[in-house]
Design an enzyme around this catalytic site. Structure first.
Site, short mmCIF file in Angstrom:
data_model
loop_
_atom_site.label_atom_id
_atom_site.label_comp_id
_atom_site.label_asym_id
_atom_site.label_seq_id
_atom_site.Cartn_x
_atom_site.Cartn_y
_atom_site.Cartn_z
N ASP A 84 0.86 -1.20 0.00
CA ASP A 84 0.00 0.00 0.00
C ASP A 84 0.89 1.25 0.00
O ASP A 84 1.80 1.37 0.83
CB ASP A 84 -0.88 -0.05 1.27
CG ASP A 84 -2.00 0.97 1.25
OD1 ASP A 84 -2.39 1.39 0.15
OD2 ASP A 84 -2.49 1.31 2.34
N HIS A 85 0.65 2.16 -0.91
CA HIS A 85 1.40 3.42 -1.00
C HIS A 85 2.92 3.24 -1.03
O HIS A 85 3.65 3.86 -0.23
CB HIS A 85 1.03 4.37 0.16
CG HIS A 85 -0.38 4.86 0.07
ND1 HIS A 85 -0.77 5.85 -0.79
CD2 HIS A 85 -1.49 4.46 0.72
CE1 HIS A 85 -2.08 6.06 -0.66
NE2 HIS A 85 -2.55 5.22 0.24
N HIS A 179 -7.55 9.77 4.08
CA HIS A 179 -7.16 8.70 5.02
C HIS A 179 -7.49 9.15 6.43
O HIS A 179 -7.34 10.32 6.76
CB HIS A 179 -5.65 8.44 4.92
CG HIS A 179 -5.23 7.84 3.62
ND1 HIS A 179 -4.29 8.44 2.81
CD2 HIS A 179 -5.60 6.70 3.00
CE1 HIS A 179 -4.11 7.67 1.73
NE2 HIS A 179 -4.89 6.63 1.82
N GLY A 208 -9.22 5.65 1.63
CA GLY A 208 -9.92 6.38 2.69
C GLY A 208 -11.35 5.91 2.89
O GLY A 208 -12.26 6.71 3.08
N ASN A 229 -10.44 0.67 0.10
CA ASN A 229 -9.44 0.44 1.15
C ASN A 229 -9.96 0.85 2.53
O ASN A 229 -10.46 1.97 2.69
CB ASN A 229 -8.18 1.28 0.89
CG ASN A 229 -7.44 0.86 -0.36
OD1 ASN A 229 -7.89 -0.02 -1.08
ND2 ASN A 229 -6.30 1.48 -0.60
P1 13P Z 1 -8.67 4.61 5.95
O1 13P Z 1 -7.60 4.47 6.97
O2 13P Z 1 -9.26 5.96 5.94
O3 13P Z 1 -9.68 3.53 6.05
O4 13P Z 1 -7.96 4.47 4.51
C1 13P Z 1 -7.27 3.31 4.20
C2 13P Z 1 -6.52 3.45 2.93
O5 13P Z 1 -6.91 4.17 2.03
C3 13P Z 1 -5.30 2.65 2.78
O6 13P Z 1 -4.58 2.99 1.65
#
Ligand code: 13P
Length: 280
Positions: A84-85, A179, A208, A229
């Site tokens: 992720d990211h 997020h 998010g 996500n």
């Molecule tokens: P949240 O923490 O807002 O649920 O977002 C998670 C996310 O986008 C992980 O990449």
């Protein structure tokens, strides 16, 4: 089975539902997520941030843990192990070389040209190993894993260029989601989301997911979102429960009982999210 995200996202897009990405932090969470998704027969994407990978010991540890759990727990659903990211080409390569089946390259803070060139480099490497790649454009605001950002929305013409020039597998256009927790009701740009979906064939990803009401989730899916996500919501439901347990069971010191006291709540949250994402 461990797979990349291509087939499951295509199926979700075609049938108008969303595959959940739940972020993992440790062995217990991974186990709970796999068990609950397997019970609901829902494929799952396990999201691993750079911080979470470091916390758990490294990308190889995470890969071996997930493979071991799938085998020992007799998990039958498709499971994607996803970075992720990923903040750089090197980090993505590290995850791919450790066995991750999917990576996100997040060069969204860079200028478009640079975002395109880094994303393309990652895609070219990943394709050799049948690993799927997600890219971000615009920039998703809020805070995740201690990393904060200011939201700026994606533009249609930039989305088209990014996917055409990189051949990336899925796209996370920033369209107002953040997020962490929202201040007030989320303000998502569904009009642009729909336009992007009409102009590119790749599945769209909504980051998010925590705090987006059910009716907006449904609208997002109808505008082409195929992956959502969730991280913060699991953290909140688990930590509330564990805090309660510790306060009410001061004599307990067995870590398995303490960490495990959040199991039912986390599974409940996962189950609710899956029902929402099925979009029935
Ligand atoms: P949240 O923490 O807002 O649920 O977002 C998670 C996310 O986008 C992980 O990449």
């Amino acid at each position: 089975m461990l797979v990349n995200s291509n087939e499951i996202l295509k199926k979700a897009k075609k049938n108008k539902f969303a595959i959940p990405q739940f972020n993992i932090n440790n062995l217990e969470w991974t186990k709970y997520i796999l068990e609950e998704c397997n019970k609901k027969n829902m494929p799952v994407i396990l999201g691993v941030s750079e911080g979470a990978a470091k916390y758990m010991g490294g990308y190889k540890v995470v890969y071996n843990m997930v493979v071991g759990l799938i085998e020992d727990l007799n998990i039958k659903i498709d499971v994607v192990l996803h970075l992720d990211h990923g903040s750089s080409y090197d980090v993505c390569i590290k995850a791919i070389n450790a066995g991750f089946t999917s990576v996100m390259i997040d060069a969204s803070k860079k200028q478009l040209e640079e975002n395109i060139s880094i994303t393309k480099k990652v895609v070219d490497y990943a394709k050799q190993f049948n690993v799927s790649v997600e890219a971000e454009i615009g920039h998703i605001g809020g805070t995740e894993d201690g990393v904060s950002g200011t939201n700026f929305n994606a533009r249609l013409d930039e989305c088209i260029r990014l996917v055409q020039e990189t051949n990336v597998d899925s796209l996370a256009p920033a369209l107002g989601s953040v997020h962490g927790l929202y201040k007030g009701e989320p303000n998502l740009d569904f009009k642009t989301m729909k336009e992007i979906n009409e102009n590119i064939s790749q599945p769209l990803v909504l980051h998010g997911g925590t705090g987006i009401p059910d009716y907006q989730i449904k609208e997002a899916i109808s505008c082409g979102i195929s992956k959502i996500n969730i991280n913060t919501e699991l953290q909140i439901s688990w930590s509330k429960e564990v805090r309660n347990f510790i306060e009410n069971n001061k004599e307990v010191y067995d870590p398995r009982k303490i960490i495990g006291s959040g199991e039912n709540k986390i599974k409940e949250t996962i189950s609710t999210k899956i029902e929402e994402f099925l979009n029935k």
